[in-house]
Design an enzyme around this catalytic site. Structure first.
Site, short mmCIF file in Angstrom:
data_model
loop_
_atom_site.label_atom_id
_atom_site.label_comp_id
_atom_site.label_asym_id
_atom_site.label_seq_id
_atom_site.Cartn_x
_atom_site.Cartn_y
_atom_site.Cartn_z
N GLU A 46 14.41 6.74 9.63
CA GLU A 46 12.16 7.23 9.68
C GLU A 46 12.36 7.12 7.84
OE1 GLU A 46 10.91 7.42 12.48
OE2 GLU A 46 11.55 8.67 13.59
N1 COS Z 1 -0.39 6.74 4.16
C1 COS Z 1 -1.36 5.33 3.72
N2 COS Z 1 -0.95 4.34 3.05
C2 COS Z 1 -0.06 4.02 2.79
C3 COS Z 1 0.65 5.23 2.73
C4 COS Z 1 1.54 6.05 3.67
N3 COS Z 1 1.25 6.25 3.57
N4 COS Z 1 2.03 4.16 2.04
C5 COS Z 1 1.24 3.25 1.34
N5 COS Z 1 0.51 3.26 2.06
C6 COS Z 1 -0.55 1.98 1.83
C7 COS Z 1 -0.88 1.99 -0.30
O1 COS Z 1 -1.90 2.73 -0.54
C8 COS Z 1 -1.38 0.72 -0.40
O2 COS Z 1 -2.57 0.37 -0.06
P1 COS Z 1 -3.04 -0.44 -1.65
O3 COS Z 1 -2.23 -1.82 -1.33
O4 COS Z 1 -4.59 -0.95 -0.47
O5 COS Z 1 -3.56 0.42 -2.31
C9 COS Z 1 -0.62 0.13 0.32
O6 COS Z 1 -0.07 0.58 1.64
C10 COS Z 1 1.52 -0.50 0.29
O7 COS Z 1 2.01 0.50 -0.58
P2 COS Z 1 2.84 0.83 -1.27
O8 COS Z 1 2.90 -0.13 -2.47
O9 COS Z 1 2.77 1.89 -2.08
O10 COS Z 1 4.16 -0.03 -0.39
P3 COS Z 1 5.37 -0.49 -0.59
O11 COS Z 1 5.86 -1.68 -0.03
O12 COS Z 1 5.90 0.30 -1.97
O13 COS Z 1 5.97 0.86 0.53
C11 COS Z 1 7.81 2.26 0.96
C12 COS Z 1 7.43 1.17 -0.01
C13 COS Z 1 9.48 2.32 0.30
C14 COS Z 1 7.83 3.07 0.66
C15 COS Z 1 7.94 1.45 2.47
O14 COS Z 1 8.01 0.65 2.51
C16 COS Z 1 8.36 2.52 3.54
O15 COS Z 1 8.25 3.29 3.24
N6 COS Z 1 9.83 1.90 3.85
C17 COS Z 1 10.62 3.06 4.50
C18 COS Z 1 10.10 2.34 6.13
C19 COS Z 1 11.39 2.97 6.90
O16 COS Z 1 10.75 4.07 6.80
N7 COS Z 1 11.54 2.30 8.01
C20 COS Z 1 12.40 3.35 9.07
C21 COS Z 1 11.52 3.10 10.70
S1 COS Z 1 12.57 3.91 11.05
S2 COS Z 1 11.20 3.71 12.59
#
Ligand code: COS
Length: 378
Positions: A361
């Site tokens: 997750e």
């Molecule tokens: N809720 C709503 N919108 C979200 C959000 C959330 N929790 N997180 C990101 N967003 C939106 C941002 O607001 C942004 O939108 P805008 O471009 O319109 O401003 C867009 O999504 C991209 O966000 P961000 O630039 O923060 O994304 P990143 O690529 O930097 O994300 C992380 C980075 C590492 C946080 C993300 O890729 C992640 O969570 N990775 C882990 C995935 C994971 O948990 N995998 C295991 C799955 S097991 S089922």
């Protein structure tokens, strides 16, 4: 149990406690050895409607608050974390639909769950774990349909689900903004489950590949709009992470309970080892970590109930509770001494089970990125 829960949940908690003590705890220890999926335990849990706790009341759920549900899931996790993960992951499969689906889609998935089915959320791919944007599964528009191709891996309930929420790129050139999510029923031609993982822990849960070969779905199976997929996936994970904090806390509670019971029995230097302050302080440290985990879980879940953004709070809950579960389970093994290292005793399993909660997750390194992004002003 330090959650403040409703009277209705207290009654249910007693039933869940008895079920877990009599029909889950020892039985899952055996299933942990064989690696077999414990169908009869899930059948009984479904009969008790434990897998549909999170379904909204208007779609047939019990109408409990998420903190009430947390007390129940934690009790299940105390008996067996794989069992609690499976129960919780069915809710995970419905989340993208409840976040972004239309009325018909919401009714469909909730009905499947209430009637005893399972759901799955298929995001991760062999080359796209922490970085979901690196996924290569595609969905090409073809008339009134989309055709999906790709392979998902490490999917909880991947081999047993009745429906899947699958992420796929509808426009490769747009990165995360080209990602979309589709609702696909099991049995759709071209969709199959592949390799099942032989895991270190949570062995009573099913984790499998999901393979998509020219899977044609009607265009209305798209959740929300094209390009909404990444945000829906992140919102889904925000919710899922708090639940994994809850399951981790169940492991911690069990590890502490087992440690106390053992230290009261184990006599060294002429007295039960619980009389030594060294052991008492270890128990006190466990209690501090457990109660703090529980309060953070409850805070994230309350925000969720209020419909407020909880990305940071859920990441803290998951990260903290799972790091503490690993520490507490490891300390429990230490307190059992040589017996802790033996499969005859319960604590080595807790250590194996706890590890995955720091990884899936979103790894705890990813949680720290989410926490930092939501803490440091941009
Ligand atoms: N809720 C709503 N919108 C979200 C959000 C959330 N929790 N997180 C990101 N967003 C939106 C941002 O607001 C942004 O939108 P805008 O471009 O319109 O401003 C867009 O999504 C991209 O966000 P961000 O630039 O923060 O994304 P990143 O690529 O930097 O994300 C992380 C980075 C590492 C946080 C993300 O890729 C992640 O969570 N990775 C882990 C995935 C994971 O948990 N995998 C295991 C799955 S097991 S089922």
């Amino acid at each position: 149990m330090a959650y403040l829960i409703s009277d209705e949940a207290k009654d249910l908690l007693q039933d869940v406690h008895e079920f877990c003590e009599n029909e889950v705890k020892e039985q899952c220890k055996e299933y942990d050895k064989s690696g077999e999926w414990p169908k009869e335990i899930y059948d009984k849990a479904i009969e008790m409607q434990l897998h549909s706790l999170e379904i909204p009341e208007e779609y047939g759920g019990p109408g409990l608050s998420r903190v009430d549900i947390a007390a129940l899931i934690e009790e299940m996790a105390r008996a067996d974390a794989g069992f609690a993960t499976t129960i919780s992951a069915s809710g995970l499969g419905t989340k993208p639909v409840l976040i972004a689906g239309n009325e018909e889609q919401k009714k469909h998935v909730c009905e499947v769950i209430v009637n005893g089915g399972f759901g799955a959320f298929a995001l991760t791919e062999p080359g796209a774990g922490s970085d979901p944007a690196a996924g290569t599964t595609t969905a090409k528009k073809d008339g009134d349909s989309y055709v999906l191709n790709g392979r998902k891996c490490f999917i909880t309930n991947g081999g047993i689900a009745d429906f899947y929420c699958v992420t796929a790129l509808t426009d490769k050139s747009k990165g995360v903004k080209g990602m979309s999510i589709f609702l696909i029923d099991a049995g759709t031609p071209g969709l199959s489950s592949g390799h099942e993982e032989d895991k270190m822990g949570i062995r009573t849960s099913n984790t499998a590949d999901v393979v998509l070969e020219d899977v044609r779905v009607p265009a209305e199976n798209l959740l929300g709009n094209e390009g909404d997929g990444f945000k829906i996936a992140m919102q889904t994970l925000d919710q899922a992470r708090a639940w994994m904090g809850v399951v981790s806390t169940g492991i911690s509670q069990r590890a502490m309970d087992e440690s106390i019971a053992y230290c009261k029995e184990r006599v060294q230097f002429g007295k039960p080892v619980i009389k030594f302050q060294a052991m008492q302080f270890k128990i006190a440290d466990m209690a501090i970590k457990i109660e703090t985990s529980r309060q953070m879980n409850a805070y994230a879940l309350n925000l969720m109930d209020m419909g407020k953004r909880h990305s940071k709070e859920a990441a803290i809950a998951k990260c903290y509770a799972s790091d503490k579960a690993m520490e507490i389970a490891t300390e429990a093994v230490q307190m059992f001494g040589g017996y802790g290292y033996s499969r005859e005793y319960p604590v080595e399993k807790l250590m194996r089970d706890a590890k995955i909660f720091q990884i899936f997750e979103g790894s705890n390194e990813i949680q720290r990125i989410v926490i930092a992004n939501n803490t440091i002003p941009r």
